[in-house]
Motif scaffolding. Structure first.
Motif, PDB file in Angstrom:
ATOM      1  N   ASP A  24       0.860  -1.195  -0.209  1.00  0.00           N
ATOM      2  CA  ASP A  24       0.053  -0.142   0.099  1.00  0.00           C
ATOM      3  C   ASP A  24       0.800   1.320   0.043  1.00  0.00           C
ATOM      4  O   ASP A  24       0.360   2.229   0.113  1.00  0.00           O
ATOM      5  CB  ASP A  24      -1.008   0.064   1.312  1.00  0.00           C
ATOM      6  CG  ASP A  24      -0.290  -0.186   2.451  1.00  0.00           C
ATOM      7  OD1 ASP A  24       1.123  -0.094   2.370  1.00  0.00           O
ATOM      8  OD2 ASP A  24      -1.044  -0.050   3.485  1.00  0.00           O
ATOM      9  N   TYR A  55       0.584   5.937 -13.774  1.00  0.00           N
ATOM     10  CA  TYR A  55      -0.795   5.564 -14.107  1.00  0.00           C
ATOM     11  C   TYR A  55      -1.048   5.104 -15.728  1.00  0.00           C
ATOM     12  O   TYR A  55      -1.616   4.171 -16.231  1.00  0.00           O
ATOM     13  CB  TYR A  55      -1.868   6.485 -13.807  1.00  0.00           C
ATOM     14  CG  TYR A  55      -1.987   6.491 -12.394  1.00  0.00           C
ATOM     15  CD1 TYR A  55      -2.968   5.722 -11.786  1.00  0.00           C
ATOM     16  CD2 TYR A  55      -1.575   7.727 -11.381  1.00  0.00           C
ATOM     17  CE1 TYR A  55      -3.085   5.521 -10.477  1.00  0.00           C
ATOM     18  CE2 TYR A  55      -2.023   7.508 -10.172  1.00  0.00           C
ATOM     19  CZ  TYR A  55      -2.454   6.534  -9.576  1.00  0.00           C
ATOM     20  OH  TYR A  55      -2.840   6.654  -8.114  1.00  0.00           O
ATOM     21  N   GLY A  98      -1.945   1.910 -15.026  1.00  0.00           N
ATOM     22  CA  GLY A  98      -3.463   1.952 -14.827  1.00  0.00           C
ATOM     23  C   GLY A  98      -3.775   1.949 -13.469  1.00  0.00           C
ATOM     24  O   GLY A  98      -4.211   2.863 -12.906  1.00  0.00           O
ATOM     25  N   THR A  99      -3.466   0.803 -12.766  1.00  0.00           N
ATOM     26  CA  THR A  99      -3.972   0.830 -11.165  1.00  0.00           C
ATOM     27  C   THR A  99      -2.726   0.366 -10.208  1.00  0.00           C
ATOM     28  O   THR A  99      -1.750  -0.377 -10.926  1.00  0.00           O
ATOM     29  CB  THR A  99      -5.055  -0.077 -11.047  1.00  0.00           C
ATOM     30  OG1 THR A  99      -4.701  -1.405 -11.477  1.00  0.00           O
ATOM     31  CG2 THR A  99      -6.368   0.164 -11.992  1.00  0.00           C
ATOM     32  N   ARG A 100      -3.157   0.386  -9.077  1.00  0.00           N
ATOM     33  CA  ARG A 100      -2.019  -0.200  -8.227  1.00  0.00           C
ATOM     34  C   ARG A 100      -2.033  -1.724  -8.344  1.00  0.00           C
ATOM     35  O   ARG A 100      -0.907  -2.514  -8.216  1.00  0.00           O
ATOM     36  CB  ARG A 100      -2.507   0.154  -6.609  1.00  0.00           C
ATOM     37  CG  ARG A 100      -1.719  -0.445  -5.550  1.00  0.00           C
ATOM     38  CD  ARG A 100      -2.256  -0.237  -4.333  1.00  0.00           C
ATOM     39  NE  ARG A 100      -2.107   1.247  -3.829  1.00  0.00           N
ATOM     40  CZ  ARG A 100      -1.217   1.680  -3.338  1.00  0.00           C
ATOM     41  NH1 ARG A 100      -0.087   1.295  -3.262  1.00  0.00           N
ATOM     42  NH2 ARG A 100      -1.161   3.192  -3.191  1.00  0.00           N
ATOM     43  N   GLU A 101      -3.132  -2.393  -8.351  1.00  0.00           N
ATOM     44  CA  GLU A 101      -3.269  -3.828  -8.644  1.00  0.00           C
ATOM     45  C   GLU A 101      -2.563  -4.152  -9.645  1.00  0.00           C
ATOM     46  O   GLU A 101      -1.826  -5.306  -9.824  1.00  0.00           O
ATOM     47  CB  GLU A 101      -4.644  -4.381  -8.852  1.00  0.00           C
ATOM     48  CG  GLU A 101      -5.391  -4.291  -7.447  1.00  0.00           C
ATOM     49  CD  GLU A 101      -5.933  -2.820  -7.038  1.00  0.00           C
ATOM     50  OE1 GLU A 101      -5.764  -1.999  -7.863  1.00  0.00           O
ATOM     51  OE2 GLU A 101      -6.365  -2.522  -5.892  1.00  0.00           O
ATOM     52  N   ALA A 102      -2.458  -3.424 -10.971  1.00  0.00           N
ATOM     53  CA  ALA A 102      -1.918  -3.881 -12.163  1.00  0.00           C
ATOM     54  C   ALA A 102      -0.383  -3.609 -11.829  1.00  0.00           C
ATOM     55  O   ALA A 102       0.263  -4.406 -12.420  1.00  0.00           O
ATOM     56  CB  ALA A 102      -2.397  -3.014 -13.293  1.00  0.00           C
ATOM     57  N   ASP A 117      -7.230  -8.287  -6.667  1.00  0.00           N
ATOM     58  CA  ASP A 117      -7.712  -8.210  -8.151  1.00  0.00           C
ATOM     59  C   ASP A 117      -5.924  -8.408  -8.734  1.00  0.00           C
ATOM     60  O   ASP A 117      -5.545  -7.548  -9.385  1.00  0.00           O
ATOM     61  CB  ASP A 117      -8.180  -6.950  -8.390  1.00  0.00           C
ATOM     62  CG  ASP A 117      -8.590  -6.817 -10.048  1.00  0.00           C
ATOM     63  OD1 ASP A 117      -8.488  -8.227 -10.648  1.00  0.00           O
ATOM     64  OD2 ASP A 117      -8.576  -5.914 -10.466  1.00  0.00           O
ATOM     65  N   THR A 118      -5.249  -9.437  -8.347  1.00  0.00           N
ATOM     66  CA  THR A 118      -3.889  -9.544  -8.893  1.00  0.00           C
ATOM     67  C   THR A 118      -3.892 -10.966  -9.244  1.00  0.00           C
ATOM     68  O   THR A 118      -3.275 -12.104  -8.668  1.00  0.00           O
ATOM     69  CB  THR A 118      -2.741  -9.367  -7.872  1.00  0.00           C
ATOM     70  OG1 THR A 118      -3.315  -9.912  -6.498  1.00  0.00           O
ATOM     71  CG2 THR A 118      -2.826  -7.926  -7.539  1.00  0.00           C
TER      72      THR A 118
END
Length: 214
Positions: free
Chosen positions: A32, A50, A54-58, A116-117
């Protein structure tokens, strides 16, 4: 199938710098860690981060699975060197505990803070399958209490992660004391009736795959 376009040299350099910075800061701070800090250490804008991920999970799923796989595999290989089923089970649990204590990112990986990983989920599933096999062998030879469920590993690792985080700065090895109490309680000779039944598969998944709620 249309081939993915190759990145320009400057874009490749940005991705390489972001990847290296993310690996470093995730290990120092956990998964995090603010993305702005990762971009700053990489020497690029947050917008570039970004744009590329795109996202933290990506970002997590792009940079963490290979590192996690190598470390988790080392734990499994060390556990396999145990002489007896109980030794192999203990080596596995203690090895995962050490990873979580030494590397905040691995604590987040094992407790599945970011669900979501998919690549990372596959890495964890493979390691947990080996842990379940160690537990099954120890139950079969009578050294691990018979009512220990594979899903109980979730509870053990959640407890170790919480203890390791709590004592990381004041007494970095104190989590080992708490885990030793737990392991003694898991010996078949110490077994007493439990107050509630084991987690269901759905409950274990909800616990292990919880979103970032901290």
């Amino acid at each position: 199938m249309t081939a993915k376009p190759r990145l320009r040299a400057d874009a490749q350099r940005s991705v390489a710098k972001l990847t290296a910075a993310a690996v470093e800061l995730f290990s120092e701070r956990g998964l995090d860690c603010p993305l702005e800090e990762i971009a700053r250490r990489a020497g690029v804008s947050t917008g570039t981060l970004y744009h590329r991920f795109g996202t933290r999970e990506a970002l997590i799923d792009a940079v963490v699975p290979d590192v996690a796989a190598a470390k988790l595999d080392a734990v499994v290989r060390h556990a396999e060197e145990g002489a007896e089923p109980w030794d192999r089970f203990v080596r596995y649990v203690e090895g995962i505990g050490a990873l979580m204590a030494d590397d905040p990112a691995l604590g987040d990986v094992v407790t599945r803070r970011f669900a979501d990983t998919p690549r990372l989920a596959a890495v964890c599933a493979e390691s947990f399958a080996r842990g379940h096999a160690f537990a099954a062998a120890a139950r079969a030879d009578g050294s691990l209490r018979a009512d220990f469920s594979p899903h109980d590993l979730v509870l053990v690792f959640e407890a170790v992660a919480a203890q390791a985080a709590a004592v990381r700065h004041a007494a970095p090895d104190a989590w080992r004391r708490g885990l030793a109490f737990t392991l003694d309680g898991l010996r078949a000779a110490a077994a007493r009736p439990l107050p509630v039944g084991p987690l269901t598969a759905e409950q274990a998944a909800a616990a292990a795959h919880r979103a970032d709620q901290k």
